[in-house]
Design a protein around this motif. Structure first.
Motif, PDB file in Angstrom:
ATOM      1  N   UNK A 330       0.834  -1.199   0.000  1.00 28.58           N
ATOM      2  CA  UNK A 330       0.000   0.000   0.000  1.00 28.58           C
ATOM      3  C   UNK A 330       0.871   1.252   0.000  1.00 28.58           C
ATOM      4  N   UNK A 331       0.260   2.387  -0.325  1.00 29.85           N
ATOM      5  CA  UNK A 331       0.977   3.659  -0.267  1.00 29.85           C
ATOM      6  C   UNK A 331       1.377   3.988   1.166  1.00 29.85           C
ATOM      7  N   UNK A 332       0.542   3.611   2.133  1.00 32.58           N
ATOM      8  CA  UNK A 332       0.865   3.855   3.537  1.00 32.58           C
ATOM      9  C   UNK A 332       2.113   3.078   3.946  1.00 32.58           C
ATOM     10  N   UNK A 333       2.219   1.842   3.475  1.00 28.36           N
ATOM     11  CA  UNK A 333       3.412   1.049   3.760  1.00 28.36           C
ATOM     12  C   UNK A 333       4.639   1.701   3.139  1.00 28.36           C
ATOM     13  N   UNK A 363       1.336  -0.904   7.798  1.00 28.59           N
ATOM     14  CA  UNK A 363       0.617  -0.618   6.570  1.00 28.59           C
ATOM     15  C   UNK A 363      -0.794  -0.178   6.919  1.00 28.59           C
ATOM     16  N   UNK A 364      -1.504   0.337   5.959  1.00 21.89           N
ATOM     17  CA  UNK A 364      -2.879   0.769   6.193  1.00 21.89           C
ATOM     18  C   UNK A 364      -3.709   0.499   4.953  1.00 21.89           C
ATOM     19  N   UNK A 365      -4.965   0.146   5.176  1.00 15.55           N
ATOM     20  CA  UNK A 365      -5.879  -0.114   4.073  1.00 15.55           C
ATOM     21  C   UNK A 365      -7.223   0.531   4.393  1.00 15.55           C
ATOM     22  N   UNK A 425       1.840   8.221   9.903  1.00 17.87           N
ATOM     23  CA  UNK A 425       1.173   8.946  10.989  1.00 17.87           C
ATOM     24  C   UNK A 425       1.749   8.709  12.381  1.00 17.87           C
ATOM     25  N   UNK A 426       2.982   8.220  12.481  1.00 18.12           N
ATOM     26  CA  UNK A 426       3.512   7.871  13.804  1.00 18.12           C
ATOM     27  C   UNK A 426       3.547   9.071  14.755  1.00 18.12           C
ATOM     28  N   UNK A 427       3.883  10.243  14.235  1.00 18.60           N
ATOM     29  CA  UNK A 427       3.914  11.433  15.101  1.00 18.60           C
ATOM     30  C   UNK A 427       2.512  11.813  15.559  1.00 18.60           C
ATOM     31  N   UNK A 428       1.523  11.660  14.674  1.00 13.12           N
ATOM     32  CA  UNK A 428       0.136  11.965  15.030  1.00 13.12           C
ATOM     33  C   UNK A 428      -0.369  10.981  16.070  1.00 13.12           C
ATOM     34  N   UNK A 429       0.024   9.722  15.930  1.00 10.43           N
ATOM     35  CA  UNK A 429      -0.450   8.671  16.833  1.00 10.43           C
ATOM     36  C   UNK A 429      -0.085   8.949  18.291  1.00 10.43           C
TER      37      UNK A 429
END
Length: 438
Positions: A330-333, A363-365, A425-429
């Motif tokens: 995925x693009x997130x990965x 990853x994210x879907x 999104x690790x900083x947002x998390x």
């Protein structure tokens, strides 16, 4: 002062001339001008200086492929999905507007489609994965007509909504192949959007929606599999596991599936008539990778799953769909991987003793289930465990998740990810879900 469109055309023409006139030797060559290739080349071309980095990419358009589902569902325009490649290519990088034909990692060279050769000190393979419409008998002659479409191809994605609007009754089929694919949630997302469209038109009772997947689960991670099974059941969508599309008869409007697995029907064929057929084609590594010393036995670039460095050639890395990384493509990965790769490769180039960073398989879907509904699956492909950014349960359909995916992430993609500044999104998390409670 030149108009924006004129500057773009001139830049495009000059880049093409410059790139094809003198391909030679570079500190770093990146094969691929997709999301992962540009995320890497944008940052490293700034760090290493002008013309130290080359990007080998034959296409003249860059597509934001995650938007194809929205186009197929009639929710966005096809024009929203692409920009000229010249407009997204890093200004400090040399664009070689050719396809890679062969790679020789022993000699540190790439042979291009026109027969010329490029040499490198370091190589990043970010070539993506190839759609294999020929892998299904009869599909090449049926796709784009006969009610057969695919959101995976810019050539056929607009046909999806066109053909869905023509449905009045009968079977609407949606398929998922047995091969690794990019964006593994997309095959079922369009089924939910079709269901919504048929309900709005008042014909849902006349149309049977059938989802055929070659896999044994509707989704790899149990938490989201449970959620998607519930969505499918609530929409009266028939989910057929272990069914792999093997043939399409466009003139007769029939699709044939081979039954996989170990059940009593394993090995048998099932032929189903259709009014509409959305095909997710089987996918495969590109031949220039598969036929090179870079490949593992499956044909993907053989890299360490944590550092993204090649297991045999220390000056080679891979990222995204072409890599052997055992997580969803995925693009997130790719965004998360880009941070790891850039850190580790730059440290190697600079001779730094910084410890290597390790990729966790994130990853994210985003699973679109309606016009304003979405299940935001986030997880590690290595552990199979959810890794959610927000405090609420992302396995639930949510309007916020839809807004984030349809409206916010496209802007992040164009303005940050392709420029190398968005790495997930690790900083947002840390703020939005500090306790990782869900």
């Amino acid at each position: 002062m030149l108009a924006l469109g004129t500057r773009s055309v001139l830049r495009h023409r000059w880049t093409r001339f410059a790139s094809t006139a003198a391909p030679s030797s570079y500190k770093l060559v990146v094969i691929g001008g997709g999301a992962s290739g540009l995320a890497v080349s944008s940052t490293l071309s700034e760090k290493l200086g002008k013309n130290e980095v080359a990007v080998v990419e034959p296409a003249t358009r860059h597509y934001q492929q995650p938007l194809f589902t929205f186009v197929g569902g009639g929710l966005k325009s096809f024009g929203d999905t692409y920009r000229p490649m010249a407009d997204v290519m890093p200004p400090n990088a040399q664009w070689i507007n050719q396809a890679a034909a062969t790679v020789d990692p022993e000699a540190n060279t790439i042979t291009l489609a026109d027969g010329s050769t490029v040499s490198y000190e370091y190589l990043v393979v970010a070539a993506g994965i190839e759609l294999n419409f020929a892998g299904v008998k009869g599909l090449e002659s049926a796709i784009g007509k006969n009610g057969v479409a695919s959101n995976y191809s810019p050539k056929y994605v607009e046909k999806t909504f066109e053909f869905l609007q023509n449905v009045r009754q009968g079977n609407a089929l949606f398929t998922m192949p047995a091969t690794p694919i990019k964006c593994a949630g997309a095959p079922q997302k369009i089924a939910y959007l079709a269901d919504e469209l048929f309900r709005e038109k008042g014909i849902r009772d006349n149309v049977a929606i059938n989802y055929y997947t070659a896999l044994g689960k509707i989704f790899a991670v149990d938490k989201y599999a449970d959620a998607m099974n519930a969505v499918a059941k609530s929409r009266n969508i028939n989910v057929n596991l272990f069914h792999d599309l093997v043939e399409v008869d466009g003139s007769a409007k029939k699709a044939t599936f081979k039954v996989l697995g170990s059940g009593p029907a394993a090995g048998e064929s099932v032929t189903v008539p259709y009014e509409f057929l959305h095909v997710t084609p089987p996918m495969k590594p590109f031949d220039f990778i598969k036929n090179s010393a870079l490949a593992n036995t499956a044909g993907f670039v053989d890299v360490n799953q944590y550092t993204l460095q090649h297991n045999r050639f220390a000056n080679v890395y891979a990222i995204g769909d072409c890599s052997s990384l055992p997580t969803s493509k995925t693009a997130a990965a790719a965004a998360a991987q880009s941070h790891i790769l850039k850190h580790n490769l730059l440290a190697q180039i600079q001779g730094s003793d910084k410890p290597a960073l390790e990729y966790t398989g994130y990853t994210s879907c985003p699973l679109v289930t309606g016009k304003h509904k979405l299940v935001l699956a986030e997880f590690s492909g290595y552990s199979g465990q959810p890794h959610e950014t927000f405090f609420f349960n992302q396995a639930n359909e949510h309007a916020f998740s839809y807004w984030l995916t349809a409206d916010v992430l496209p802007s992040i993609y164009w303005n940050s990810m392709l420029k190398g500044t968005w790495t997930g999104p690790s900083a947002i998390r840390k703020f939005a879900n500090p306790t990782s409670s869900n």
